[in-house]
Write a protein that holds these residues in place. Structure first.
Motif, PDB file in Angstrom:
ATOM      1  N   CYS A  25      21.189 -21.923 -16.668  1.00 18.61           N
ATOM      2  CA  CYS A  25      19.895 -21.257 -16.678  1.00 18.61           C
ATOM      3  C   CYS A  25      19.168 -21.627 -15.386  1.00 18.61           C
ATOM      4  O   CYS A  25      19.579 -22.543 -14.675  1.00 18.61           O
ATOM      5  N   HIS A  26      18.089 -20.924 -15.110  1.00 18.58           N
ATOM      6  CA  HIS A  26      17.331 -21.150 -13.878  1.00 18.58           C
ATOM      7  C   HIS A  26      16.908 -22.622 -13.745  1.00 18.58           C
ATOM      8  O   HIS A  26      17.015 -23.198 -12.663  1.00 18.58           O
ATOM      9  N   ALA A  27      16.419 -23.197 -14.842  1.00 20.87           N
ATOM     10  CA  ALA A  27      15.926 -24.580 -14.794  1.00 20.87           C
ATOM     11  C   ALA A  27      17.032 -25.556 -14.369  1.00 20.87           C
ATOM     12  O   ALA A  27      16.783 -26.486 -13.605  1.00 20.87           O
ATOM     13  N   GLU A  28      18.258 -25.338 -14.862  1.00 19.53           N
ATOM     14  CA  GLU A  28      19.371 -26.225 -14.495  1.00 19.53           C
ATOM     15  C   GLU A  28      19.709 -26.099 -13.012  1.00 19.53           C
ATOM     16  O   GLU A  28      19.978 -27.090 -12.345  1.00 19.53           O
ATOM     17  N   VAL A  29      19.682 -24.866 -12.509  1.00 23.44           N
ATOM     18  CA  VAL A  29      19.991 -24.646 -11.094  1.00 23.44           C
ATOM     19  C   VAL A  29      18.891 -25.253 -10.218  1.00 23.44           C
ATOM     20  O   VAL A  29      19.179 -25.906  -9.213  1.00 23.44           O
ATOM     21  N   GLU A  30      17.642 -25.081 -10.635  1.00 22.55           N
ATOM     22  CA  GLU A  30      16.530 -25.674  -9.878  1.00 22.55           C
ATOM     23  C   GLU A  30      16.647 -27.196  -9.858  1.00 22.55           C
ATOM     24  O   GLU A  30      16.409 -27.826  -8.830  1.00 22.55           O
ATOM     25  N   GLN A  31      17.040 -27.780 -10.986  1.00 21.09           N
ATOM     26  CA  GLN A  31      17.238 -29.224 -11.076  1.00 21.09           C
ATOM     27  C   GLN A  31      18.350 -29.652 -10.118  1.00 21.09           C
ATOM     28  O   GLN A  31      18.223 -30.625  -9.385  1.00 21.09           O
ATOM     29  N   LYS A  32      19.447 -28.914 -10.123  1.00 17.04           N
ATOM     30  CA  LYS A  32      20.602 -29.215  -9.265  1.00 17.04           C
ATOM     31  C   LYS A  32      20.206 -29.129  -7.785  1.00 17.04           C
ATOM     32  O   LYS A  32      20.678 -29.931  -6.972  1.00 17.04           O
ATOM     33  N   MET A  33      19.345 -28.186  -7.453  1.00 15.58           N
ATOM     34  CA  MET A  33      18.914 -28.008  -6.059  1.00 15.58           C
ATOM     35  C   MET A  33      18.175 -29.223  -5.516  1.00 15.58           C
ATOM     36  O   MET A  33      18.129 -29.439  -4.318  1.00 15.58           O
ATOM     37  N   LYS A  34      17.594 -30.009  -6.433  1.00 18.52           N
ATOM     38  CA  LYS A  34      16.847 -31.195  -6.005  1.00 18.52           C
ATOM     39  C   LYS A  34      17.756 -32.211  -5.311  1.00 18.52           C
ATOM     40  O   LYS A  34      17.280 -33.069  -4.589  1.00 18.52           O
ATOM     41  N   GLU A  35      19.076 -32.106  -5.546  1.00 21.13           N
ATOM     42  CA  GLU A  35      20.020 -33.011  -4.882  1.00 21.13           C
ATOM     43  C   GLU A  35      20.078 -32.735  -3.379  1.00 21.13           C
ATOM     44  O   GLU A  35      20.513 -33.573  -2.608  1.00 21.13           O
ATOM     45  N   PHE A  36      19.685 -31.521  -3.012  1.00 16.90           N
ATOM     46  CA  PHE A  36      19.770 -31.117  -1.610  1.00 16.90           C
ATOM     47  C   PHE A  36      18.359 -30.992  -1.042  1.00 16.90           C
ATOM     48  O   PHE A  36      17.460 -30.536  -1.726  1.00 16.90           O
ATOM     49  N   LEU A  37      18.183 -31.405   0.161  1.00 18.19           N
ATOM     50  CA  LEU A  37      16.869 -31.281   0.778  1.00 18.19           C
ATOM     51  C   LEU A  37      16.711 -29.865   1.314  1.00 18.19           C
ATOM     52  O   LEU A  37      17.165 -29.547   2.404  1.00 18.19           O
ATOM     53  N   LEU A  38      16.101 -29.038   0.492  1.00 21.43           N
ATOM     54  CA  LEU A  38      15.936 -27.630   0.869  1.00 21.43           C
ATOM     55  C   LEU A  38      14.454 -27.285   0.917  1.00 21.43           C
ATOM     56  O   LEU A  38      13.684 -27.727   0.060  1.00 21.43           O
ATOM     57  N   ILE A  39      14.086 -26.470   1.865  1.00 21.75           N
ATOM     58  CA  ILE A  39      12.715 -25.965   1.874  1.00 21.75           C
ATOM     59  C   ILE A  39      12.616 -24.866   0.816  1.00 21.75           C
ATOM     60  O   ILE A  39      13.625 -24.290   0.416  1.00 21.75           O
ATOM     61  N   ASP A  40      11.395 -24.584   0.389  1.00 20.49           N
ATOM     62  CA  ASP A  40      11.184 -23.596  -0.675  1.00 20.49           C
ATOM     63  C   ASP A  40      11.807 -22.242  -0.383  1.00 20.49           C
ATOM     64  O   ASP A  40      12.391 -21.619  -1.265  1.00 20.49           O
TER      65      ASP A  40
END
Length: 151
Positions: A25-40
């Motif tokens: 789901c979106h929330a899981e992918v957003e959580q996973k993205m936190k592992e990477f330093l990405l700008i919004d």
């Protein structure tokens, strides 16, 4: 230990693989993205890409989650709904997707869990019954539905 820095393309591929491995789901992918330093902007671009390419599909995720938790884990609708809400799935989508569970199967499952659990209880009839009902409710089955099975 120093983190190896990944390119945008490598991060995007990692997230594609994360979604391909199992429905997310979106929330899981957003959580996973936190592992990477990405700008919004980068996060947004990846999310849009995942949705456009159908790697990320909230309805498909919800349907497969409901099927898995009911048919494999034997959870009731209350527990499934609570867990989906924690994943930020809307009530509307949850209700729409509950047609993944056939009414007959739902009642048969309640009956089977009831009989199996009841048989293992000791004590007087009403104690066994009340323990069994509590157990079914802890598995997420609604009190009204449990009663329907024994009317």
């Amino acid at each position: 230990m120093e983190k190896k820095s990944l390119t945008f393309a490598e991060i995007k591929l990692k997230l594609v693989n994360y979604c391909v491995y199992q429905d997310r789901c979106h929330a899981e992918v957003e959580q996973k993205m936190k592992e990477f330093l990405l700008i919004d902007e980068a996060k947004e671009e990846i999310m849009l890409y995942l949705m456009k390419e159908n790697y990320l599909n909230e309805e498909r995720f919800t349907r497969s989650y409901i099927r898995g938790k009911f048919y494999i884990k034997h959870w009731g609708k209350t527990k499934i709904k609570m867990h989906l809400k924690q994943k930020q799935i809307t009530d509307k989508l949850i209700s729409k997707c509950f047609d993944e569970i056939y009414e007959d199967d739902y009642l048969k499952t309640i009956k089977k869990i009831y009989e199996d659990y009841y048989a293992k209880q000791s004590g007087q009839e009403y104690q066994k019954k009340s323990k069994t009902i509590k157990y079914l409710m802890s598995r997420g089955f609604e009190y009204e539905r449990i009663n329907d099975v024994f009317e």
